[in-house]
Each structure stands twice: as C-alpha cells, then as structure tokens.
Design a protein around this motif. Sequence first.
Motif, PDB file in Angstrom:
ATOM      1  N   GLU A 146      11.333  32.768  90.574  1.00 37.17           N
ATOM      2  CA  GLU A 146      10.442  33.792  90.038  1.00 37.17           C
ATOM      3  C   GLU A 146      10.331  33.624  88.527  1.00 37.17           C
ATOM      4  O   GLU A 146      11.105  32.905  87.900  1.00 37.17           O
ATOM      5  CB  GLU A 146      10.981  35.192  90.364  1.00 37.17           C
ATOM      6  N   GLY A 147       9.337  34.324  87.936  1.00 36.18           N
ATOM      7  CA  GLY A 147       9.190  34.329  86.482  1.00 36.18           C
ATOM      8  C   GLY A 147       8.970  32.940  85.927  1.00 36.18           C
ATOM      9  O   GLY A 147       8.189  32.148  86.444  1.00 36.18           O
ATOM     10  N   ARG A 148       9.695  32.616  84.867  1.00 37.40           N
ATOM     11  CA  ARG A 148       9.531  31.319  84.217  1.00 37.40           C
ATOM     12  C   ARG A 148       9.971  30.164  85.107  1.00 37.40           C
ATOM     13  O   ARG A 148       9.573  29.021  84.885  1.00 37.40           O
ATOM     14  CB  ARG A 148      10.331  31.284  82.919  1.00 37.40           C
ATOM     15  N   ASP A 149      10.822  30.452  86.064  1.00 33.75           N
ATOM     16  CA  ASP A 149      11.324  29.390  86.943  1.00 33.75           C
ATOM     17  C   ASP A 149      10.363  29.068  88.077  1.00 33.75           C
ATOM     18  O   ASP A 149      10.602  28.125  88.834  1.00 33.75           O
ATOM     19  CB  ASP A 149      12.674  29.805  87.546  1.00 33.75           C
ATOM     20  N   TYR A 150       9.258  29.831  88.191  1.00 31.21           N
ATOM     21  CA  TYR A 150       8.340  29.656  89.319  1.00 31.21           C
ATOM     22  C   TYR A 150       7.082  28.917  88.884  1.00 31.21           C
ATOM     23  O   TYR A 150       6.496  29.205  87.838  1.00 31.21           O
ATOM     24  CB  TYR A 150       7.937  31.013  89.889  1.00 31.21           C
ATOM     25  N   SER A 151       6.666  27.955  89.705  1.00 25.89           N
ATOM     26  CA  SER A 151       5.397  27.260  89.496  1.00 25.89           C
ATOM     27  C   SER A 151       4.545  27.421  90.742  1.00 25.89           C
ATOM     28  O   SER A 151       5.039  27.192  91.861  1.00 25.89           O
ATOM     29  CB  SER A 151       5.634  25.767  89.229  1.00 25.89           C
ATOM     30  N   PRO A 152       3.262  27.787  90.612  1.00 21.35           N
ATOM     31  CA  PRO A 152       2.410  27.891  91.801  1.00 21.35           C
ATOM     32  C   PRO A 152       2.096  26.530  92.407  1.00 21.35           C
ATOM     33  O   PRO A 152       1.675  26.444  93.568  1.00 21.35           O
ATOM     34  CB  PRO A 152       1.142  28.561  91.267  1.00 21.35           C
ATOM     35  N   ASP A 153       2.297  25.466  91.640  1.00 21.28           N
ATOM     36  CA  ASP A 153       2.052  24.122  92.154  1.00 21.28           C
ATOM     37  C   ASP A 153       3.161  23.723  93.124  1.00 21.28           C
ATOM     38  O   ASP A 153       4.284  24.247  93.068  1.00 21.28           O
ATOM     39  CB  ASP A 153       1.981  23.115  91.015  1.00 21.28           C
ATOM     40  N   TYR A 154       2.829  22.763  93.990  1.00 22.95           N
ATOM     41  CA  TYR A 154       3.811  22.240  94.933  1.00 22.95           C
ATOM     42  C   TYR A 154       4.480  21.017  94.310  1.00 22.95           C
ATOM     43  O   TYR A 154       3.828  20.012  94.036  1.00 22.95           O
ATOM     44  CB  TYR A 154       3.147  21.878  96.260  1.00 22.95           C
ATOM     45  N   LYS A 155       5.780  21.140  94.065  1.00 29.14           N
ATOM     46  CA  LYS A 155       6.551  20.041  93.499  1.00 29.14           C
ATOM     47  C   LYS A 155       7.059  19.179  94.652  1.00 29.14           C
ATOM     48  O   LYS A 155       7.962  19.576  95.398  1.00 29.14           O
ATOM     49  CB  LYS A 155       7.720  20.568  92.673  1.00 29.14           C
ATOM     50  N   LEU A 156       6.472  18.003  94.801  1.00 31.60           N
ATOM     51  CA  LEU A 156       6.760  17.144  95.938  1.00 31.60           C
ATOM     52  C   LEU A 156       7.446  15.867  95.485  1.00 31.60           C
ATOM     53  O   LEU A 156       7.320  15.447  94.337  1.00 31.60           O
ATOM     54  CB  LEU A 156       5.466  16.794  96.678  1.00 31.60           C
ATOM     55  N   HIS A 157       8.158  15.251  96.411  1.00 28.74           N
ATOM     56  CA  HIS A 157       8.784  13.963  96.126  1.00 28.74           C
ATOM     57  C   HIS A 157       7.849  12.861  96.602  1.00 28.74           C
ATOM     58  O   HIS A 157       7.386  12.888  97.738  1.00 28.74           O
ATOM     59  CB  HIS A 157      10.129  13.845  96.844  1.00 28.74           C
TER      60      HIS A 157
END
Length: 371
Positions: free
Chosen positions: A340-351
């Motif tokens: 949540e907050g600063r630790d959250y990105s709406p993008d999908y972080k994929l490998h």
Amino acid sequence: MLTGEAREATVRIEGGYVRFEGEFGPADSKLYIVDKSKSPQSSCSMQAEDTVTSFELGPSCRFTRTMPNVLTLDTCRYRLNGGAWSEETDVWQAQRAVREALGMRQIYGNGIEQRYRWVHEPHPGDGTPAEFKFSFRVSEPPAGKTFLVLESAADYELHLNGEPVPNRPDGWFLDRAFSRIPLRGLKEGGNELILSCRYLSRMEVEDIYLIGDFSVAADRSLTAEPEEPRFGDWCLQGYPHYCGDLIYHFDTMAPAAPGTRTWLQLGDYSAVTAEVRVNGRTAGHVPWRAASTVELTTFLKEGTIRLEIEVMGDPRNMLGPFHHTSGEPSITSWASFRKEGRDYSPDYKLHPYGLFGGIRICQTRRKEPED
C-alpha cells in the motif's frame, strides 16, 4: 560439471602459490583439479579448435506451449447483503474490508495465534451474503475452451454476464485446490464474472485465473495468439502470467562434414532451465548461463534438422507478487502480496522469460599441430 569435459585453466605461479581466475554465473559449478605431478603447461586435456562455419537462427520461429495461457484477475468490486458495489480494489483489500465489516479477525499477520486454531469457531457474521465482481475484456473470443481457475470452488455460486455458470469442476490446474471450471458465454468487449457466497470466518477470497488458448494484449484483454513469437521477453508478447514452458521450433540444415564438430551456442535467455533437442532426442540441458553451449555432433543426420529449445518457466508471474515498487523481492511472505501507499505500484511487476539473444550454430575442427 555438466558434461565431464576437461579444460586447462590459465594459472600463474607467484610466491609459491598457484593462482587462477574463473567466472561463475547464477547456479554455475566448476571443479578444479590440481595435479602436483604435472606442470601447468602439460596438463591440457582438450585441444584448441577453429570455427569453420557458423550461422544464426531466429529472431522468430514456431512455438508450442506446454500449458494453457493464463490471465490473472487480482482486482474486484465487492458488496455485502446486496448493497452498493465498492470501488475496484485489490482482491486482498476486498477480503480485508469484508472481514472488518463483519467484525472478523484478519487471517494474515494478525499478531495472534495461528488461524487454524480459531477459523472454524462459530462467528456472528457467518453466513452473510457476499459478492465479488471481477471484470475483464475480450478483444477476440478464444477459439478453444476457456476455464476459470478458482480456489475453494465449492464455496461459491458463479454468474458470467448475468447467466449462471454450472459449478462443476473439470479437473484442476497447477494445484489440486485450484478447480478448473468451464466458462461459456464470453463476449467481445466487457465481461463480468460474479462470485457469490455465504461468507464464513474460515474463508479467504483469493485471486482468480482464466486459462485457455489465447493471448493477453497490452490492455490485458483476451485476444488471438501470435503465430510466431520473436526472441525477447514472452511477458511482452501475450504471455504476462504464463506459468509453463515455451518450446521454440527450428528447421535447419547443418551437415556434419568429416572431422568437424557441431555446437549450438545459446544467446541471452531467462528460464528456470532449458533443454535442447535434435530430431526428438535430448542433446543437452542448459541449467545455467555458463553451460549454454551444447554439442550436436552425434545427433546430426543428413537433411533437415528439427531443433527444439524448451525454455522452462515457473508460476511466479501467475501467482505474484505483482505490485511492489521496489525491485524483485529477495524474500516472499504474506507482506509481499499486500503493498500500500508508497510501496504499491498499479503496474504489474513481472519476471522476464524467454530467449532474448540469437542462437548460433557453429562447426569447429581441431587445429593441426604446428611443426
């Protein structure tokens, strides 16, 4: 360590010490043997070779999936007792909000005793009608069957675009707890899948998954698969959540001239491991980058060579975590999935996975000894 092949190491004798250098890739292994009965100059067990011919394969080719493609749905709207729908939110946040509204303990990181000790105790909120609505788009309806993959499927009634979906699992996918339920009635454009239940204290609503013969477009809609993927990250080519292997197929010619050896040099790639097959026979494995040269000599025949490179993935991009702002997590825990907050990105972080660099076929011949 992979092939048993021995090579001479370049060494220096300094101050009574033997010094040598080596490079180690991820998961790489080497075995060094020091034979005190021989000098470094006389310990060579492999002659140098000259490259005779070489050519590259790619950058596109036919491919085969070993598993259905996947679209992970990890956001939804929710409501209790037939009230107003919430705003769209991450599934774990919907789960948290429902439990808060019903006065139930949270079942992750709650600072109290393990949930298996209390989740089956009667609770005043048990049996409250709850609904979870998942929305997704279809640009081109899949030609084959599409399935919903759902954990604890027996707890839910299902509706797709207002029509009931028979909750009769047809096997399972990835995990025996993940039921595979046929979905019929997908339409071009927006689709809504509603999970209805009598919410219980023991329940935890999880992400759901669509699987089938489709591609996932950049806007996360279902569409037709590409005929030939190009070298590069398969996450960017319609397979962002795919958890199986891709087999890259090549038909080529590499006649084995007398006295030559034929090698495959695998360029840059990302995989759990990879396997190289020639005419259906395994020629070698590539478990780490330093082992990315595979000899093909004994597998070659006259005529066309059917070359297959199986690049093996894993469930990381299907199950997550996805929405952390930092780099790839060094550890994974319940907190990794609840940012949540600063630790959250709406993008999908994929490998990233797939073949990235060119594939080179080389033929070599031993150097003639000099007079």
